[in-house]
Design an enzyme around this catalytic site. Structure first.
Site, PDB file in Angstrom:
ATOM      1  N   ASP A  20     -17.173 -10.463  -3.687  1.00 22.35           N
ATOM      2  CA  ASP A  20     -17.876  -9.400  -4.399  1.00 22.35           C
ATOM      3  C   ASP A  20     -17.334  -9.171  -5.804  1.00 22.35           C
ATOM      4  O   ASP A  20     -18.109  -8.937  -6.742  1.00 22.35           O
ATOM      5  CB  ASP A  20     -17.838  -8.097  -3.604  1.00 22.35           C
ATOM      6  CG  ASP A  20     -16.428  -7.679  -3.225  1.00 22.35           C
ATOM      7  OD1 ASP A  20     -15.764  -8.437  -2.501  1.00 22.35           O
ATOM      8  OD2 ASP A  20     -15.986  -6.597  -3.655  1.00 22.35           O
ATOM      9  N   GLY A  35     -16.112 -13.364   1.001  1.00 19.08           N
ATOM     10  CA  GLY A  35     -16.280 -12.029   0.425  1.00 19.08           C
ATOM     11  C   GLY A  35     -15.957 -12.000  -1.045  1.00 19.08           C
ATOM     12  O   GLY A  35     -14.952 -11.428  -1.458  1.00 19.08           O
ATOM     13  N   SER A  43      -8.672  -0.307   6.724  1.00 22.27           N
ATOM     14  CA  SER A  43      -8.654  -1.277   7.817  1.00 22.27           C
ATOM     15  C   SER A  43      -7.265  -1.431   8.410  1.00 22.27           C
ATOM     16  O   SER A  43      -7.094  -2.082   9.426  1.00 22.27           O
ATOM     17  CB  SER A  43      -9.149  -2.645   7.325  1.00 22.27           C
ATOM     18  OG  SER A  43      -8.244  -3.182   6.375  1.00 22.27           O
ATOM     19  N   GLU A  68      -9.886 -13.991  -3.888  1.00 22.30           N
ATOM     20  CA  GLU A  68     -10.699 -13.418  -2.824  1.00 22.30           C
ATOM     21  C   GLU A  68     -10.975 -14.462  -1.757  1.00 22.30           C
ATOM     22  O   GLU A  68     -11.003 -15.663  -2.042  1.00 22.30           O
ATOM     23  CB  GLU A  68     -12.057 -12.950  -3.366  1.00 22.30           C
ATOM     24  CG  GLU A  68     -12.001 -11.760  -4.287  1.00 22.30           C
ATOM     25  CD  GLU A  68     -13.399 -11.301  -4.684  1.00 22.30           C
ATOM     26  OE1 GLU A  68     -13.783 -10.182  -4.307  1.00 22.30           O
ATOM     27  OE2 GLU A  68     -14.112 -12.053  -5.389  1.00 22.30           O
ATOM     28  N   LYS A  80       0.800  -1.223   0.000  1.00 21.85           N
ATOM     29  CA  LYS A  80       0.000   0.000   0.000  1.00 21.85           C
ATOM     30  C   LYS A  80       0.836   1.278   0.000  1.00 21.85           C
ATOM     31  O   LYS A  80       0.362   2.331  -0.447  1.00 21.85           O
ATOM     32  CB  LYS A  80      -0.926   0.010   1.215  1.00 21.85           C
ATOM     33  CG  LYS A  80      -2.072  -0.987   1.159  1.00 21.85           C
ATOM     34  CD  LYS A  80      -3.153  -0.549   0.202  1.00 21.85           C
ATOM     35  CE  LYS A  80      -4.403  -1.409   0.338  1.00 21.85           C
ATOM     36  NZ  LYS A  80      -5.489  -0.946  -0.552  1.00 21.85           N
ATOM     37  N   SER A 118       0.977  -9.779  -0.683  1.00 20.32           N
ATOM     38  CA  SER A 118       0.764  -8.340  -0.573  1.00 20.32           C
ATOM     39  C   SER A 118       1.161  -7.709   0.749  1.00 20.32           C
ATOM     40  O   SER A 118       1.360  -6.494   0.815  1.00 20.32           O
ATOM     41  CB  SER A 118      -0.699  -8.002  -0.876  1.00 20.32           C
ATOM     42  OG  SER A 118      -1.556  -8.690   0.023  1.00 20.32           O
TER      43      SER A 118
END
Length: 322
Positions: free
Chosen positions: A213, A211, A81, A207, A56, A307
């Site tokens: 989505d 979750g 988060s 995923e 990130k 990640s």
């Protein structure tokens, strides 16, 4: 739906130049044991060794670095988060400004403490009853701050894509790239770089099963909202794909693999025992997909983005020690 950003390989390369000497060029790991278990040659981009312990930082720094001086003087805001919170806090400090971060009340303690340690102010909310996007926009507007979203921003997406750019610079052509999917910024930036460099590469997102989505949204051809997932992969506990990331991923992502929490734990344990690295649950989902055989038609040479590794000792022990 908002128009998809015109994200290009040139944008990712410009981000890489901006990050040169600021972000770590993280190692690419290999394991003959892993290769034997999954039947492919696997190259792991270890973003757990990135500054703040996750990819990130790349996107946050790339976005904040492009703000005009008058906005830098006012400060920035973000909602996250944990990993984007830390990334924004550190990037803001590096660039001489300050950050206010909206974090869920149940965010891992280690991530909140690290965010505070980088000098940010933390404001909390309930992720299960409140809309963090609306709260984040209101917070930024009230205080005159520039909002740096965790994924829905072209500069953030371009910065995240530098992880895949570095991986491919080191490995050469790969047959597939396996990437964790939360809001979709990492895979959007990575897919943009990878498919431009090697048009035949297969892009696979991963995923948590609870979750899915993005998987549902790709199948439906439009963004789908699911109940906020309860999964150990807190960095992927989102209900809806990003408004800007989703159109990019519609074009470039070939498949989504799903993994269970138990499979994530198995991957975390394997990473610790055999690769000698610590991965947080979200960072371990691509490895989990390979170990559990969740990626169909696995080709010969596979890149994987691990990640992040932000997990405290107590939680790591509780998850993998059983």
């Amino acid at each position: 739906m908002a128009a998809a950003p015109h994200l290009t390989l040139a944008d990712v390369r410009e981000a890489a130049a901006r990050l040169e000497g600021v972000a770590h060029r993280t190692p690419v790991l290999t394991s003959r044991t892993l290769d034997s278990l999954v039947g492919a040659e696997v190259f792991i981009k270890a973003e757990n060794f990135q500054r703040i312990g996750a990819f990130k930082f790349r996107g946050a720094y790339n976005a904040i670095a492009q703000l005009p001086p008058e906005q830098l003087a006012k400060g920035v805001a973000a909602y996250s988060s944990g990993n984007h919170a830390q990334a924004t806090a550190l990037a803001a400090r590096e660039l001489g400004t300050h950050a206010v971060i909206l974090m869920p009340e149940d965010a891992p303690r280690s991530k909140r403490e690290a965010t505070l340690g980088y000098g940010a102010e933390v404001v909390t909310y309930d992720r299960y009853t409140e809309d963090r996007t609306a709260l984040g926009h209101a917070l930024a507007e009230d205080r005159g701050l520039a909002l740096i979203p965790p994924y829905d921003h072209p500069h953030v997406m371009a910065g995240q894509g530098t992880a895949a750019l570095e991986l491919l610079q080191e490995t050469g052509p790969l047959d597939a790239l396996v990437v964790p999917v939360g809001g979709g910024g990492l895979i959007a930036g990575s897919a943009t770089a990878a498919t431009a460099l090697h048009p035949g590469i297969r892009i696979v997102g991963v995923e948590p099963e609870a979750g899915d989505d993005t998987r549902r949204s790709l199948a439906a051809g439009a963004r789908v909202t699911v109940p906020v997932p309860r999964t150990i992969a807190d960095g992927q506990a989102l209900a809806t794909p990003g408004e800007l990331t989703f159109p990019v991923n519609q074009r470039l992502v070939d498949a989504i693999a799903l993994v269970t929490d138990a499979e994530i734990v198995t991957a975390m344990r394997f990473a610790f025992e055999r690769l000698k690295i610590v991965l947080e649950p979200s960072g371990a989902t691509p490895l989990a997909a390979l170990l559990a055989g969740r990626v169909d038609r696995l080709p010969r040479r596979v890149g994987l983005i691990a990640s992040g590794g932000n997990i405290d000792t107590a939680r790591f022990t509780a998850l993998v020690g059983g």
